[in-house]
Design an enzyme around this catalytic site. Structure first.
Site, PDB file in Angstrom:
ATOM      1  CG  HIS A 259       1.572  -7.403  -2.249  1.00 39.85           C
ATOM      2  ND1 HIS A 259       0.454  -7.273  -3.053  1.00 39.85           N
ATOM      3  CD2 HIS A 259       2.645  -7.189  -3.065  1.00 39.85           C
ATOM      4  CE1 HIS A 259       0.838  -6.991  -4.290  1.00 39.85           C
ATOM      5  NE2 HIS A 259       2.161  -6.928  -4.324  1.00 39.85           N
TER       6      HIS A 259
ATOM      7  CG  ASP B  68       3.267  -2.074  -7.033  1.00 37.05           C
ATOM      8  OD1 ASP B  68       4.414  -1.864  -6.611  1.00 37.05           O
ATOM      9  OD2 ASP B  68       2.904  -3.183  -7.498  1.00 37.05           O
TER      10      ASP B  68
ATOM     11  CG  ASP C 135       5.730  -2.907  -9.720  1.00 37.55           C
ATOM     12  OD1 ASP C 135       4.900  -1.972  -9.763  1.00 37.55           O
ATOM     13  OD2 ASP C 135       5.733  -3.779  -8.830  1.00 37.55           O
TER      14      ASP C 135
HETATM   15 ZN   LIG Z   1       4.415  -4.439  -7.482  1.00 40.66          ZN
END
Ligand SMILES: [Zn+2]
Length: 318
Positions: free
Chosen positions: A127, A164, A253
């Site tokens: 990110h 992810d 995740d």
């Molecule tokens: Zn994540």
């Protein structure tokens, strides 16, 4: 015979102290303790790497931003930018070490000293934007490694595949105007999930049109839905690109037990995608896969998923 699979971990990663934040040191502590009892991982080549140099990090990140991370840690600030990004005294040093491990693993694979590698690092990176910390991320580990591989080794078609559950906005924005790095992300529908980007319509800009590929998935998708999208939408595009090096932003995740998102993958789903990537790597990239940990917040699901991932990396494809 196992492949020469590097496993990068350094206890310093535990010193990025975030307390009860979901991205905490316990994630890696639980993993390394679970791995000690797993004989299937005995052949891993374990490495404790040092930190990245500033020049390497600044190949992607703004120098003022890098300095602001260092200063915020020195001043003892509780977080950087948003409350998502908690910091402690050692966060800057730890983040440099995380990037350093990913760079060293990239170099060892490019130099054929390793066949592939997994970097069990934190803080995560995907990110992180060029000049902004976001979503628990400070320096974009995979972006720095991809840039290094282009500059130092002359790779021309690097594939970064980000599975992810959250869109890898920082990585996409770093490379969206470039055809030499293909960024692809499969993630939960951004209308329902952080960071709110990663729509199918985001396909790159300028010279990079066509080398950004987003595959948003409805919430509550399971292995079957993911594998269908992976094999029908993603793999054919990766195959056509013929990557010469593959980097994975390996977040776990999307697992059904994960507390931060709503997808329903099991270890089987993660394994299946990695097996497809491994075959792709042997068809086009001499087997070169650099896998880098991003998210994954349920300790048991994370440790189970990573150990299975490592077993597949170790398998000799012959
Ligand atoms: Zn994540």
């Amino acid at each position: 015979m196992s492949l020469r699979t590097g496993f990068y971990f350094n206890p310093i990663y535990l010193q990025h102290n975030t307390g009860n934040h979901p991205e905490n040191a316990g994630r890696l502590q639980f993993l390394v303790e679970a791995m000690e009892k797993n004989p299937a991982l005995a052949d891993l080549l374990r490495v404790e790497a040092g930190k990245a140099e500033l020049a390497q990090v600044s190949s992607i990140h703004d120098t003022d931003y890098i300095a602001s991370v260092e200063q915020a840690c020195e001043q003892g600030l509780p977080y950087l930018g948003t409350m998502d990004c908690q910091i402690s005294e050692k966060t800057y040093e730890v983040a440099l070490h995380a990037t350093g491990a990913v760079l060293e693993a990239a170099m060892k694979i490019a130099d054929q000293q390793l066949d592939n590698a997994f970097c069990a690092v934190r803080p995560p990176g995907h990110h992180a934007e060029i000049d902004e910390a976001m979503g628990f991320c400070y320096f974009n580990n995979v972006a720095v490694a991809a840039e290094f591989l282009v500059r130092e080794y002359g790779y021309q078609r690097i594939l970064i595949f980000d599975f992810d559950v959250h869109h890898g906005n920082g990585t996409q924005h770093t490379f969206e105007e470039r055809p030499d790095v293909f960024f692809s992300s499969i993630h939960q529908d951004p209308r329902t999930c952080y960071p709110g980007t990663g729509f199918h319509s985001e396909k790159g800009r300028g010279d990079g049109i066509g080398t950004t590929l987003n595959c948003p998935m409805p919430p509550f998708s399971g292995d079957d839905e993911y594998l269908q999208a992976f094999s029908s939408t993603l793999l054919p595009r990766f195959e056509a690109y013929r990557p010469d090096f593959i980097i994975l932003s390996a977040g776990f995740d999307a697992h059904r037990d994960d507390p931060l998102a709503q997808e329903n993958l099991t270890v089987r789903g993660f394994n299946h995608m990695l097996e497809g990537i491994k075959q792709l790597a042997y068809r086009h990239a001499g087997g070169r896969i650099l896998s880098v940990l991003e998210g994954g917040y349920d300790y048991e699901a994370l440790a189970h998923s990573i150990q299975s991932h490592l077993e597949i990396l170790l398998e000799d494809p012959q």
